[in-house]
Design a protein around this motif. Structure first.
Motif, PDB file in Angstrom:
ATOM      1  N   SER A  89       2.778   1.601  -3.511  1.00  0.00           N
ATOM      2  CA  SER A  89       1.755   2.057  -4.362  1.00  0.00           C
ATOM      3  C   SER A  89       1.510   3.442  -4.422  1.00  0.00           C
ATOM      4  O   SER A  89       1.438   4.140  -5.579  1.00  0.00           O
ATOM      5  N   ASN A  90       1.256   4.078  -3.167  1.00  0.00           N
ATOM      6  CA  ASN A  90       1.034   5.411  -3.185  1.00  0.00           C
ATOM      7  C   ASN A  90       2.198   6.189  -3.197  1.00  0.00           C
ATOM      8  O   ASN A  90       2.067   7.319  -3.847  1.00  0.00           O
ATOM      9  N   LEU A  91       3.247   5.840  -2.780  1.00  0.00           N
ATOM     10  CA  LEU A  91       4.818   6.490  -3.220  1.00  0.00           C
ATOM     11  C   LEU A  91       4.853   6.710  -4.696  1.00  0.00           C
ATOM     12  O   LEU A  91       5.217   7.861  -5.124  1.00  0.00           O
TER      13      LEU A  91
ATOM     14  N   SER B 183       8.074  -5.310  -2.436  1.00  0.00           N
ATOM     15  CA  SER B 183       7.051  -5.389  -1.329  1.00  0.00           C
ATOM     16  C   SER B 183       7.683  -6.149  -0.257  1.00  0.00           C
ATOM     17  O   SER B 183       7.507  -5.532   1.005  1.00  0.00           O
TER      18      SER B 183
ATOM     19  N   LYS C  98      -5.196   4.527 -13.821  1.00  0.00           N
ATOM     20  CA  LYS C  98      -4.897   4.511 -12.331  1.00  0.00           C
ATOM     21  C   LYS C  98      -4.179   3.308 -11.918  1.00  0.00           C
ATOM     22  O   LYS C  98      -4.285   2.120 -12.579  1.00  0.00           O
ATOM     23  N   ALA C  99      -3.777   3.395 -10.401  1.00  0.00           N
ATOM     24  CA  ALA C  99      -3.140   2.222 -10.011  1.00  0.00           C
ATOM     25  C   ALA C  99      -4.303   0.980  -9.531  1.00  0.00           C
ATOM     26  O   ALA C  99      -3.731  -0.054  -9.304  1.00  0.00           O
TER      27      ALA C  99
ATOM     28  N   GLU D 121       0.798  -1.195  -0.157  1.00  0.00           N
ATOM     29  CA  GLU D 121       0.012   0.071  -0.064  1.00  0.00           C
ATOM     30  C   GLU D 121       0.791   1.266   0.072  1.00  0.00           C
ATOM     31  O   GLU D 121       0.642   2.255  -0.769  1.00  0.00           O
ATOM     32  N   LYS D 122       1.940   1.499   0.918  1.00  0.00           N
ATOM     33  CA  LYS D 122       2.664   2.612   0.971  1.00  0.00           C
ATOM     34  C   LYS D 122       3.557   2.953  -0.215  1.00  0.00           C
ATOM     35  O   LYS D 122       3.692   3.902  -0.777  1.00  0.00           O
TER      36      LYS D 122
ATOM     37  N   ALA E 125       2.453   6.035  -6.940  1.00  0.00           N
ATOM     38  CA  ALA E 125       1.259   6.266  -7.796  1.00  0.00           C
ATOM     39  C   ALA E 125       1.373   5.183  -8.872  1.00  0.00           C
ATOM     40  O   ALA E 125       1.006   5.428 -10.073  1.00  0.00           O
ATOM     41  N   TYR E 126       1.832   4.129  -8.527  1.00  0.00           N
ATOM     42  CA  TYR E 126       1.976   2.857  -9.582  1.00  0.00           C
ATOM     43  C   TYR E 126       1.424   1.548  -8.717  1.00  0.00           C
ATOM     44  O   TYR E 126       1.976   1.535  -7.422  1.00  0.00           O
TER      45      TYR E 126
ATOM     46  N   ASN F 217      -5.107   0.200  -6.502  1.00  0.00           N
ATOM     47  CA  ASN F 217      -4.685  -0.328  -5.300  1.00  0.00           C
ATOM     48  C   ASN F 217      -3.800  -1.504  -5.431  1.00  0.00           C
ATOM     49  O   ASN F 217      -3.923  -2.596  -4.656  1.00  0.00           O
TER      50      ASN F 217
END
Length: 531
Positions: free
Chosen positions: A126-128, A140, A294-295, A123-124, A130-131, A297
């Motif tokens: 993917s947010n960092l 991971s 978009k990613a 999660e972190k 944006a992928y 999630n």
């Protein structure tokens, strides 16, 4: 037979070896790229201290066993001992985490793709970026180990995938094919290398930890299909063939992941083509015309073809594993009554019965979750079977329900591509055990994905043949693009069967899928309450 014998004796045969979840397979191909000998080794992962793993000893023993079985097959069929190869390639299930220290020793047990223990890291990251960075990916696993304050992280000098590990042991080269590398860390499809901006962001993210390494120091070098990935050393030849018959010097193709070899085996490396690999796990891959918006999630992986084109992948950890357990149970019942049925016949009979079942499986609802399933938000799995007293409980419906549930998680991911991204597919080709009885597998898969699905006559060969083809491309490609070479040199005269879905099959699966989606609450409750 005589021509093949001469090719093997002259050292012109090519071999592909693939490490699957339950079998390690080796395939030898001739100058026409046709499989002419094979070997295999059966193995199974273990759950050790909450981690799905295979030991280093099991990996090496399995490699040697599969190759020895191939040698035996060559000897029996052609009367010759396998001594020289023109080219060799290693592929394996993607992702996971094999981390080594400066002394080249494994720091922690191999963490396979099957583990769903990296949710926070996924999660972190993917947010960092944006992928999408799914839980299975190697980065991971590394970052989750950092978040967990695991002591081994400071000592990591190199980490790789299973295919990368075997290739390293055979050649001494720390390299990886771009398709497999794309499941370790995001690839920039313009540079055909790891995304440098993301590497900088990761290094900044962990800067306060004070590790004595940068991420780029740890990753294997990225290679494209057809590029030189080294050759088998004397030590590597002895490792692969302890009997000492194999000579050193065999050219090695870049090691690849099972996703990439599946694309090769189904001729699905051009844009708007796709393939579905269905066996112990299941994934569908589509070569994209453009980036996703978009990613999602991490529900959709973005990986690459072995020559570096962007691919969207919907992946599910569970597919036919639970069905295999039911077949074993039915076999046990038959034997207990004094009967004896060949396992292949039993499989075929049960699979074919699904076609006579109710289109919606008669109200039956199994869940095949032997392990967790990220795409449906479950960290663990419990295999379940649920029905009401009014359900139409027949063998045909039971088997059809087992096949439909095997595709439930996959459908969840593919709905994102079809409905939210309007991804177009000109051809979708299936391979793997789900398609062994082609008519059944194609019928259920086409209904689940509401699109025509094809199977090549070579569908049963799968990944190891795909890896052998990549090894053949290394020495025979002669500068041609991979897609062109496959089309003209491998698949020009291949036969395929295509099934277009019927409306009643689509409607039936949709009814089942609605029941499946609603029933996930039952699965969650089982996980919470049944140890």
């Amino acid at each position: 037979m005589e021509n093949i014998k001469k090719e093997i004796e002259s050292g012109n045969a090519i071999v592909g070896i693939e490490f699957g979840s339950t079998r390690i397979k080796a395939v030898l191909i001739d100058s026409t790229n046709a499989p002419v000998a094979q070997g295999s080794h059966t193995w199974e992962n273990s759950l050790v201290d909450g981690i799905w793993t295979y030991s280093q000893e099991e990996i090496i023993a399995g490699l040697q066993s599969a190759y020895a079985d191939l040698k035996r097959d060559v000897k029996e069929k052609y009367g010759v001992t396998l001594k020289r190869l023109r080219a060799l390639g290693i592929s394996a299930m993607m992702h996971g985490y094999l981390a080594f220290g400066k002394d080249d020793k494994l720091l922690v047990p191999f963490r396979t793709w099957r583990n769903t223990i990296t949710g926070a890291a996924s999660e972190k990251l993917s947010n960092l970026f944006a992928y999408p960075i799914p839980e299975r990916w190697s980065i991971s696993h590394l970052y989750q180990a950092i978040l967990n304050n695991e002591s081994h992280v400071k000592d990591v000098a190199f980490f790789t995938t299973l295919a990368g590990f075997i290739h390293w042991k055979l050649t001494g080269k720390k390299v990886l094919g771009i398709g497999d590398a794309s499941g370790m860390f995001p690839i920039d499809t313009a540079t055909k290398d790891y995304n440098k901006d993301f590497i900088k962001k990761f290094d900044s993210l962990i800067a306060d930890k004070g590790f004595g390494w940068k991420l780029s120091d740890l990753l294997p070098k990225v290679l494209l299909a057809g590029e030189d990935a080294g050759s088998v050393t004397a030590e590597g030849a002895k490792l692969l063939d302890p009997q000492g018959d194999l000579e050193a010097g065999t050219l090695m193709a870049p090691p690849e992941g099972d996703a990439g070899t599946g694309m090769i085996a189904t001729n699905s490396v051009a844009k708007r083509t796709g393939n579905v690999s269905a066996g112990t796990s299941v994934f569908a891959m589509v070569v994209l015309e453009k980036d996703l918006s978009k990613a999602y999630n991490g529900l959709i992986d973005l990986v690459t073809t072995p020559d570096g084109a962007l691919v969207a992948m919907a992946h599910a950890n569970n597919c036919m594993g639970e069905f295999d357990h039911w077949v074993s149970l039915f076999d046990e019942v038959i034997k207990a009554t004094g009967g004896n049925v060949d396992k292949g016949t039993l499989y075929g009979t049960l699979l074919k019965s699904a076609l006579s079942g109710d289109k919606d499986c008669g109200g039956l609802l199994p869940f095949n979750y032997l392990s967790g399933e990220s795409i449906t938000g479950l960290n663990e799995g419990r295999a379940l079977f649920v029905r009401t007293q009014h359900a139409n409980f027949t063998m045909a419906n039971f088997i059809r329900a087992q096949l439909c549930t095997a595709l439930g998680a996959l459908r969840t991911g593919m709905d994102i591509l079809f409905d939210k991204e309007a991804v177009k597919i000109d051809s979708l080709t299936g391979h793997g055990g789900f398609f062994k009885t082609a008519e059944v597998g194609l019928t259920i898969m086409s209904a689940a994905l509401h699109t025509p699905v094809s199977a090549l006559e070579t569908a049963g060969e799968g990944g190891p043949w795909g890896m052998a083809l990549l090894a053949s491309y290394l020495v025979n490609g002669k500068g041609k693009a991979l897609s062109e070479w496959l089309e003209k040199s491998v698949f020009a005269s291949s036969k395929k069967t295509t099934v277009a879905p019927k409306k009643d099959d689509i409607d039936g699966f949709n009814t089942f899928f609605a029941r499946y989606t609603k029933g996930l609450a039952i699965e969650r409750t089982a996980i919470e309450n049944i140890e």
